[in-house]
Design an enzyme around this catalytic site. Sequence first.
Site, PDB file in Angstrom:
ATOM      1  N   HIS A  15       0.829  -1.204   0.000  1.00 46.61           N
ATOM      2  CA  HIS A  15       0.000   0.000   0.000  1.00 46.61           C
ATOM      3  C   HIS A  15       0.864   1.255   0.000  1.00 46.61           C
ATOM      4  O   HIS A  15       1.689   1.445   0.905  1.00 46.61           O
ATOM      5  CB  HIS A  15      -0.893  -0.004   1.246  1.00 46.61           C
ATOM      6  CG  HIS A  15      -1.888   1.096   1.291  1.00 46.61           C
ATOM      7  ND1 HIS A  15      -2.117   1.854   2.415  1.00 46.61           N
ATOM      8  CD2 HIS A  15      -2.736   1.585   0.344  1.00 46.61           C
ATOM      9  CE1 HIS A  15      -3.066   2.740   2.179  1.00 46.61           C
ATOM     10  NE2 HIS A  15      -3.455   2.598   0.919  1.00 46.61           N
ATOM     11  N   HIS A  57      -1.010  11.340  -1.973  1.00 46.89           N
ATOM     12  CA  HIS A  57      -2.316  10.939  -1.444  1.00 46.89           C
ATOM     13  C   HIS A  57      -3.199  12.137  -1.139  1.00 46.89           C
ATOM     14  O   HIS A  57      -4.348  12.215  -1.581  1.00 46.89           O
ATOM     15  CB  HIS A  57      -2.127  10.088  -0.187  1.00 46.89           C
ATOM     16  CG  HIS A  57      -3.412   9.621   0.423  1.00 46.89           C
ATOM     17  ND1 HIS A  57      -4.152  10.397   1.287  1.00 46.89           N
ATOM     18  CD2 HIS A  57      -4.114   8.465   0.274  1.00 46.89           C
ATOM     19  CE1 HIS A  57      -5.243   9.733   1.649  1.00 46.89           C
ATOM     20  NE2 HIS A  57      -5.249   8.564   1.048  1.00 46.89           N
TER      21      HIS A  57
HETATM   22  O1  G3P Z   1      -6.432   1.635  -3.007  1.00 46.69           O
HETATM   23  C1  G3P Z   1      -6.770   1.273  -1.712  1.00 46.69           C
HETATM   24  C2  G3P Z   1      -6.539   2.392  -0.732  1.00 46.69           C
HETATM   25  O2  G3P Z   1      -5.334   3.010  -1.029  1.00 46.69           O
HETATM   26  C3  G3P Z   1      -7.658   3.409  -0.763  1.00 46.69           C
HETATM   27  O3  G3P Z   1      -7.567   4.348   0.267  1.00 46.69           O
HETATM   28  O4  G3P Z   1      -7.020   6.554   1.157  1.00 46.69           O
HETATM   29  O5  G3P Z   1      -5.361   4.728   1.297  1.00 46.69           O
HETATM   30  O6  G3P Z   1      -5.868   5.769  -0.883  1.00 46.69           O
HETATM   31  P1  G3P Z   1      -6.397   5.394   0.453  1.00 46.69           P
HETATM   32 MG    MG Z   2      -4.691   4.594  -2.245  1.00 48.19          MG
END
Ligand code: G3P
Ligand code: MG
Length: 247
Positions: A15, A57
């Site tokens: 992630h 992000h």
């Molecule tokens: O793609 C999954 C996840 O990354 C979505 O939430 O806020 O971490 O981008 P976020």
């Molecule tokens: Mg994400």
Amino acid sequence: MTIPQPPPLPRIIGHRGAMGHAPENTLASIDKAAALGCRWVEFDVKLTADGEIVLMHDDTLDRTTDGSGPVAGTTLDALRRLDAGRWFSADFTGERVPTLDEAMAALARRGMGANVEIKPCKGREAETGAAVARALAEHGMNAPQPPFVSSFSATALAAARDVAPALPRAFLTVVYLPGWAAQLEQLGCACFHVLDRLINERRVRNIREAGFRPLAFTVDHGARAGQLLSWGVESIITNYPDRMPNG
Ligand code: G3P
Ligand code: MG
């Protein structure tokens, strides 16, 4: 039209790279994910003031760089001068905000795949979806592992579909609404990425029986990941690839 499919995905996807161990959405974070054995990573992208695609992000620079203010009001040149690592740890001082092209090149060198999450700033949904799809269609589709895009924004996904119909897509959700199957169908999304705490065995079965591929985010406990995988979740998106079950 048939829905474009990502290649078979691994059980574990890092992630924002491997954000438990390195500053999110940087090349160092991709390096860390690779070092921990990930073959795929997820990262977030959005547009600068001058329309360049960067890994970021938040809508503002404040949390993950030593700058401040909106990303959409900052040029790539200005963004490049910011430190995107020191906020996480002094060990990462000097880390920069990468462009999508730089991230794709880093992944290609390692034979890794990318789940590119389109994370548009408010009001730039269609513009961002189209720009990302165009960039990936031009460069990324020849990558050793062809990338796919995901988004919470239906507008961004529709724009991506219109620009690059063959680029595989995924719909992200943090609310489990009854109309999800029609939404995925309409956007031509092969994968449905669902917030961990919304997932149960019945929902995984429903998603699969409807012909879609369930993924889970963001899961940091190995036992929970094991449970989700046993139910038929295809991939776990995690901050800590090292805490995930092996195999
Ligand atoms: O793609 C999954 C996840 O990354 C979505 O939430 O806020 O971490 O981008 P976020
Ligand atoms: Mg994400």
